[in-house]
Enzyme design. Structure first.
Site, PDB file in Angstrom:
ATOM      1  N   CYS A  84       0.811   3.508   8.332  1.00  0.00           N
ATOM      2  CA  CYS A  84       0.363   2.510   7.348  1.00  0.00           C
ATOM      3  C   CYS A  84       1.342   1.357   7.170  1.00  0.00           C
ATOM      4  CB  CYS A  84       0.121   3.175   6.008  1.00  0.00           C
ATOM      5  SG  CYS A  84      -0.784   4.699   6.194  1.00  0.00           S
ATOM      6  N   HIS A 332      -6.982  -0.448   1.317  1.00  0.00           N
ATOM      7  CA  HIS A 332      -5.889  -0.119   2.239  1.00  0.00           C
ATOM      8  C   HIS A 332      -6.382  -0.100   3.689  1.00  0.00           C
ATOM      9  CE1 HIS A 332      -2.346   1.535   3.913  1.00  0.00           C
ATOM     10  NE2 HIS A 332      -2.519   2.805   3.661  1.00  0.00           N
TER      11      HIS A 332
END
Ligand SMILES: [Zn+2]
Lengths: 384, 125
Positions: A84, A332
């Site tokens: 991420c 996200h």
């Protein structure tokens, strides 16, 4: 080393899209170049973040693909994958390319598409960021990793599920002021507390959503940036790692890589935590925000949950955290998240954040975490 | 000669037979979970294979209720990190413990989990 500035930012609407990650990045990049008042021909390199393109889009080699869609097919490109934290890692390397004098204008960004596959599939692909021999065969999930962090933090400090829920409520409130956010709806503490467990003690509303989206930023050398009034300077950018295996981590209630990266970034910038006016940090789960505020030195170890509950991290509080809505509410898109966080801090430091503006913000920080807490990047930004 | 003392393959072959094998650093005495080349604690490259008791206590745990595609049929299931008596910690599935009895500090013992060709680490009371 030469100074480096951000001179343009662009972010797509986050949520579900019918376009590929490459298309989403390219849309954001068009906005970033317009913001920088530069033609595409000015870009000398692309540093690109994309994580599960191989799984959800059957697409590797996403760097040149993204550049081709944007219309700059001949610039050198590299795709970064640090789970991420991918586009924040891309950013750090792009800063070094300019600081070293190799290039004057570099494009950084990321794109991700996951909502085209079922949740059980994307849950599995995200779990590929944990160890394939030790952890994946046991069915460890991303929420599972942070559930272990949460349980350890609760056992050590007495952090409560209500304190974690306060983070979700706060970030959803912030998200209502961000037209690009995936969710623009306030939630109550009760909504969080009554949502079903995903990985105890984390409930559905403690978790950020799966998201499609793209983000881009234009970096420039001092010569290019100096005449531009809205330039925001990179004061420091640092990366740190930690052991891949959960069992090898020294203390599950802390994210050691955050502490190491923060220390290095503050040192580069000549700043301390008390200098920071606004923060975009990696709240993939509510507990992740609490632990990050501690690891960044904004609050003492164990005080992060109390601070969230007290409103210290809300807009108008002591140090506003995630005015964009954070990963929790803004969304996200993993490969684009780091660049999107930087775009928000740049917007804040320019004073252009509208209703979610942190008044008088002069120094901002971004923090992005990869997967099982084994990668963290921290960067600091400032106005002249 | 850079072959590790214990490879992933040899670790899981032993684990399948119920034996947990660690590596001990000849430089500083650190007990680690293989495979490792250099010791992250002291930098030495002097590992010796050591049998681990498999006994330890639960450092943290969770109950996975939303599982990845390949594990959906198992859910809900408990996983956690167990701090072994010898010092190293290891992640595993926790079996034969009712969810409401799970607690940090709970004493557990290694038990291999074998599904077809795949061996992984489990712990039980
Ligand atoms: Zn050693």
């Amino acid at each position: 080393m030469r100074r480096v500035a951000v001179i343009g930012v662009g972010v797509t609407k986050f949520g579900k899209h019918d376009r590929t990650s490459g298309e989403l990045f390219a849309e954001a990049a068009v906005d970033a170049l317009a913001d920088a008042e530069l033609p595409p021909g000015a870009v000398q390199a692309l540093y690109y973040g994309n994580v599960v393109g191989g799984e959800t889009e059957h697409q590797l080699h996403t760097g040149p693909q993204a550049a081709s869609i944007l219309g700059i097919p001949t610039v050198p490109t590299t795709r970064f994958e640090t789970a991420c934290a991918s586009s924040h890692a891309a950013f750090r390397h792009a800063v070094m390319e300019i600081a070293a004098g190799v290039s004057d204008v570099v494009l950084v960004g990321g794109g991700e598409r996951v909502l085209n596959v079922p949740t059980a599939e994307s849950t599995e692909y995200f779990a590929y960021a944990s160890d394939a021999s030790w952890e994946q065969p046991l069915g460890l999930t991303f929420p599972g990793v942070f559930a272990l962090v949460a349980r350890a933090h609760m056992a050590k400090y007495g952090t409560t599920e209500e304190q974690m829920a306060a983070v979700a409520v706060k970030n959803h409130k912030h998200g209502t002021m961000n037209p690009k956010a995936q969710f623009q709806k306030e939630i109550t503490l009760e909504t969080v507390m009554k949502s079903p467990y995903v990985a105890d003690p984390l409930k559905l509303y403690d978790c950020c959503p799966f998201t499609d989206g793209g983000a881009a930023i234009v970096l420039a050398s001092e010569d290019v940036a100096r005449p531009r009034r809205r330039a925001v300077w990179v004061l420091g950018t640092a990366a740190a790692s930690d052991s891949m295996l959960l069992g090898d981590k020294k203390d599950l209630s802390r994210v050691m890589a955050t502490e190491r990266a923060a220390k290095a970034a503050y040192q580069q910038a000549g700043k301390s935590p008390s200098d920071v006016n606004v923060v975009e940090l990696h709240d993939c789960f509510t507990i992740a925000e609490i632990v990050a505020t501690e690891g960044l030195g904004l609050f003492e170890p164990g005080a992060g949950g109390i601070a969230a509950e007290r409103g210290d991290t809300s807009l108008g509080g002591k140090v506003p955290v995630n005015p964009s809505g954070g990963l929790k509410s803004k969304g996200h898109p993993i490969g684009a998240t780091g660049a999107a966080q930087i775009a928000e801090i740049v917007t804040q430091l320019r004073g252009e954040a509208g209703p979610r503006q942190v008044d008088g913000a002069r120094t901002g920080l971004t923090h992005t975490l990869g997967g099982n807490t084994a990668t963290v990047l921290v960067s600091l930004f400032g106005r002249e | 000669m850079s072959e590790p003392v214990v490879t992933l393959k040899s670790f899981f072959e032993q684990a399948r037979e119920g034996r947990l094998t660690g590596i001990k650093c000849g430089g500083c005495g650190e007990i680690a979970i293989p495979p490792k080349q250099f010791c992250a604690n002291c930098g030495a490259r002097a590992w010796q294979s050591v049998p681990l008791s498999g006994e330890g206590t639960l450092a943290s745990y969770t109950i996975i209720r939303v599982a990845p595609a390949g594990h959906a049929a198992d859910a809900p299931y408990a996983v956690g990190v167990v701090k072994l008596k010898e010092g190293a910690a290891i992640f595993g599935r926790i079996v034969d413990v009712p969810f409401e009895k799970l607690a940090v500090g709970l004493a557990l013992r290694f038990r291999p989990i074998v599904v077809k060709e795949q061996t992984s680490v489990g712990f039980a009371p």
